[in-house]
Write an enzyme that holds these catalytic residues in place. Sequence first.
Site: not given
Length: 418
Positions: A185, A282, A350
Site C-alpha cells: 500500500s 484494488d 488490497h
Amino acid sequence: MASEMKMVKSVNAVVAVTVALLTCAPWCIYAQQHRLLVSMTIVRNASALGALCLDGSLPAYHIHRGFGAGAKNWLLQFEGGGWCNDIESCLDRAKTRRGSTRLMSKWEVFSGILSNDASLNPDFYNWNRVKLRYCDGASFAGDEVYENGTSLLYFRGQKIWEAIILDLLPKGLGQARKALLSGCSAGGLASFLHCDDFTKYVPSNASVKCLSDAGFFLDERDISLNHTMRSFYKDLVSLQGVEKNLDKNCTGSLPFPELCIFPQYALRFITPPFFILNSAYDVYQFHHGLVPPSADPHGHWNRCKLNPAACDPDQLDILQGFRRDMLVALALFYKYSGRGGMYINSCFAHCQSESQDTWFGVDSPRIHNKTIAEAVGDWYFSRRITNKEVDCAYPCDTTCHNLIPVNTSSGLVEDLRD
C-alpha cells in the site's frame, strides 16, 4: 432418544472439524499454532540525523535474523497505512500509531513474505527480514518541519528511511549478497520511491531488486471526472516537502513534477529489476479513488462496494474500465521490461504479500495455477524467462479471496489517511 440426538450432534461436530482441518491443510494448522512475533528495535541515534516521527518520537523497525543459506540475504518491507496531506490530519495522525512509535505495538506478526517457515514462504524464509514501521505519513519521502508556535510536526520520512538503513548496515546489510526492497500500500508506493536509492547502500555486486504490493496507485479520474487522487497527492507533496526526493529524471520530464509520486510516471526511470503485484480491482483505489463518497453522495455504489456480485452492468463497465486503464499504464513495462515482473490478478483485494492465505497456501489466489509467492520467487531467482502474469477480467478467476472492507461509509480524506 435425547441421548441419541446428542450423540449424533457430537459425531457431526467431530466430522465437521475434521473436514475443516483436512480442507485447511497442514500449513493452515501450523499457522494457527505458531505465530512469529518479532520485537521492535528503536533507532536510538535517529534524532542526530533529524529522523523523527510526526510527533517527534524515534523511528523503529522489526528484524528477524536470517540463517543458513539466507544469512547474507535481506528483505526489507515498508509498512503501509495511508497518508496525511494537511496540518489538521497530520496533527490527528501524530496522536495515533500511524504517527508515533510510542503508540505502536511493540511486537509484529511476521507472516506471508515475512514468514520464517519454508512451507509457508519457500524462497525468503531464511533471509534477514525487516519491517520498517511507518510513522511519517508520506511513504517515507518527506523532509520538512512544521511549527507555528503551538504545534510541531516532523515530516521526516526521507530521513527515517536513511536512519533505518544506516542502522542496519553494520548489522549485515552492508555485506548483503541478495536484497529485496518491498512494501504494501503506502509502503508499496515507498518501494517505487526508494528503489534506486536502496542500491547505493548495498555492495555493488549484490543482487538488488524491488517489489511493490498494492502500491501502483493510478492517476485516474473518479466517477465524477474529478482528479481526486491527483489533488490529494499534490497537497501531500507540497506539505511534506516530497518533491525534492522524487526522481529527478522524472520531475524534469513532466510539466507538473508532483505527478512523479505516481508510479505510472516514475516507473520507466527506475533502474533495478522491479516486480509489480497488484489487483486490477484494488479495493482501496476502487473505494477511495475511483468511487470516493464525495462522488457518490447518495450511496448508489454501496452494495457494489461490499460485494462485486451486486454491481449492476453500468458499474461493472466502470470497473472494467479501471482495469483497462491500469493495464494501459503498465503496457510499456509489460512489453519492454526484460528484467521486470508482474502479477496483476482480478481479485477485489488490497495487499496480498503479507497475509499467508493470499501469499502461499493450498487455496491461495492463482494465475495460470501459480501462487503469488511462486511468481515472485521465479522472478527474483530468474527461474523463468517470462515473469509477467495478467489475470482474465472479473469474474473469471475462481481462486480469488475478495477481501472487501466492511465499512465504506467514511469520507475519502479520512480513508486515505487511515
